[in-house]
Design a protein around this motif. Structure first.
Motif, PDB file in Angstrom:
ATOM      1  N   HIS A 284       0.822  -1.209   0.000  1.00 33.79           N
ATOM      2  CA  HIS A 284       0.000   0.000   0.000  1.00 33.79           C
ATOM      3  C   HIS A 284       0.857   1.261   0.000  1.00 33.79           C
ATOM      4  O   HIS A 284       0.469   2.276  -0.586  1.00 33.79           O
ATOM      5  N   LEU A 285       2.018   1.206   0.635  1.00 31.52           N
ATOM      6  CA  LEU A 285       2.917   2.357   0.597  1.00 31.52           C
ATOM      7  C   LEU A 285       3.396   2.626  -0.824  1.00 31.52           C
ATOM      8  O   LEU A 285       3.498   3.786  -1.254  1.00 31.52           O
ATOM      9  N   MET A 286       3.673   1.559  -1.576  1.00 32.08           N
ATOM     10  CA  MET A 286       4.095   1.726  -2.960  1.00 32.08           C
ATOM     11  C   MET A 286       2.964   2.305  -3.816  1.00 32.08           C
ATOM     12  O   MET A 286       3.200   3.140  -4.692  1.00 32.08           O
ATOM     13  N   LEU A 287       1.732   1.869  -3.566  1.00 29.75           N
ATOM     14  CA  LEU A 287       0.606   2.428  -4.313  1.00 29.75           C
ATOM     15  C   LEU A 287       0.396   3.893  -3.956  1.00 29.75           C
ATOM     16  O   LEU A 287       0.041   4.703  -4.820  1.00 29.75           O
ATOM     17  N   CYS A 288       0.611   4.240  -2.694  1.00 28.65           N
ATOM     18  CA  CYS A 288       0.503   5.643  -2.271  1.00 28.65           C
ATOM     19  C   CYS A 288       1.532   6.502  -2.995  1.00 28.65           C
ATOM     20  O   CYS A 288       1.201   7.562  -3.543  1.00 28.65           O
ATOM     21  N   SER A 289       2.776   6.060  -2.997  1.00 25.76           N
ATOM     22  CA  SER A 289       3.828   6.818  -3.693  1.00 25.76           C
ATOM     23  C   SER A 289       3.605   6.819  -5.198  1.00 25.76           C
ATOM     24  O   SER A 289       3.925   7.798  -5.879  1.00 25.76           O
ATOM     25  N   ALA A 290       3.028   5.739  -5.742  1.00 27.94           N
ATOM     26  CA  ALA A 290       2.733   5.692  -7.180  1.00 27.94           C
ATOM     27  C   ALA A 290       1.688   6.726  -7.550  1.00 27.94           C
ATOM     28  O   ALA A 290       1.779   7.377  -8.603  1.00 27.94           O
ATOM     29  N   SER A 291       0.677   6.902  -6.698  1.00 18.48           N
ATOM     30  CA  SER A 291      -0.343   7.913  -6.981  1.00 18.48           C
ATOM     31  C   SER A 291       0.258   9.318  -6.957  1.00 18.48           C
ATOM     32  O   SER A 291      -0.113  10.184  -7.760  1.00 18.48           O
ATOM     33  N   LEU A 292       1.217   9.553  -6.056  1.00 18.65           N
ATOM     34  CA  LEU A 292       1.895  10.855  -6.017  1.00 18.65           C
ATOM     35  C   LEU A 292       2.777  11.047  -7.244  1.00 18.65           C
ATOM     36  O   LEU A 292       2.867  12.153  -7.792  1.00 18.65           O
TER      37      LEU A 292
END
Length: 348
Positions: A284-292
């Motif tokens: 989920h952290l990777m998806l968060c950074s991907a959205s940014l």
């Protein structure tokens, strides 16, 4: 806002098709037992968010967005040919919309990053939340997304711009680490097969792929010089292209140096760890950074508060790409020299 509600309302039914039972409002969507399906659903949510961002760039969306109370009340001042003109959000409103859409996605994934900390087994009650309850997840994303359009600008825009830069830079760094690791893994896999199986076949395959990538690199450099430089100008472009070419040549020579080859470790095959097949929290952290990262890419790494003349410049995006290439080379060089420098550490 109709695009947001329409696309994500449709998305709320898509995960149900991945399960083994019909989707009912009372019982939510069925749990996704398959970890691959779960990851695909989360990736699809991020993909839908990107589609909505692209819809915001459609001509005429400014008129609809200006109808949202408070979204454009402060107006926007842009400097064009030394004349101050009130553009009424016509120039920068799309960027502001993209910021808020990805704000909702980033908040959602970051909340799940915190929620899934230290989940070690699928028997953990939080694992059921990760793999199921899709209706409520989609509803939460839509709710956050709609509500974010009513957040006043000003300090929010400035703060979210810097948060976006940090998150996007973190995402790029992780992708570069994975890229370097993939290159090493690919090489070691084929070298091991060459030593254990048909040496001529795998040596030819390894040599062919390596030659192909070098040929593609040379062609790319030629195209860069052809389309992005001029004989009497473009000094910065010439410098960056030439400098990166020199760095690639130096790193290539280093990689085949005898000392580097002798000190290169061989990786051992680790057994799969018990428990969950992947780290839910890090996912989920990777998806968060991907959205940014998607947010900063679509807005060309510019704050919506920037003036119009600055917005038309492409240099921030160029600097991101250039610095990324340098970091990638630096990471690769470190993987080559680290076994020689840190002799007491096991790199296998």
């Amino acid at each position: 806002m109709g695009a947001v509600l329409g696309v994500f309302s449709l998305a709320s039914w898509v995960p149900c098709l991945c399960g083994g039972a019909s989707c009912l409002l009372c019982s939510c969507c069925p749990n996704s037992k398959n970890s691959t399906v779960t990851r695909l659903i989360y990736a699809f949510i991020l993909f839908l968010g990107t589609i909505v961002c692209c819809i915001m760039f459609h001509e005429g969306m400014e008129t609809q967005l200006k109808k949202i109370p408070g979204f454009c009340d402060e107006g926007l001042k842009t400097k064009v040919a030394d004349t101050i003109m009130d553009k009424d959000c016509d120039v920068l409103v799309r960027y502001k919309a993209v910021y808020r859409i990805n704000f909702a996605l980033a908040v959602f994934f970051f909340a799940f990053f915190l929620l899934m900390l230290k989940v070690k087994t699928s028997k953990d009650p939080r694992a059921a939340i990760h793999n199921g309850f899709w209706f409520f997840k989609i509803a939460a994303i839509v709710g956050i997304m709609v509500g974010s359009f009513y957040i006043p600008g000003g300090h929010f825009t400035t703060a979210w711009f810097f948060i976006g830069m940090v998150g996007a830079a973190f995402f790029i760094l992780i992708q570069l680490v994975l890229l370097v690791d993939f290159a090493h893994s690919w090489n070691e896999s084929w070298v091991n097969r060459m030593e254990e199986g048909n040496p001529r076949c795998w040596y030819a395959a390894l040599l062919s792929v390596t030659s192909m990538f070098y040929i593609l690199s040379i062609i790319s450099v030629v195209l860069l010089y052809t389309y992005y430089t001029k004989p009497d100008g473009c000094t910065e472009n010439k410098f960056f292209i030439s400098f990166n070419l020199i760095l690639c040549i130096v790193v290539s020579i280093m990689s085949i140096h005898p000392k580097i080859q002798d000190g290169r470790p061989r990786r051992a095959v680790d057994n799969e760890r018990e428990g969950v097949q992947y780290n839910y929290s890090i996912f989920h952290l990777m998806l968060c950074s991907a959205s940014l990262y998607i947010m900063m890419t679509l807005t060309n790494w510019y704050s919506p508060d920037a003036n119009f003349q600055t917005m038309t410049s492409k240099w921030p995006a160029v600097w991101v790409k250039i610095s990324s290439s340098w970091v990638c080379l630096l990471l690769y060089v470190w993987t080559l020299v680290a076994p020689l420098v840190l002799t007491g550490r096991d790199f296998s």
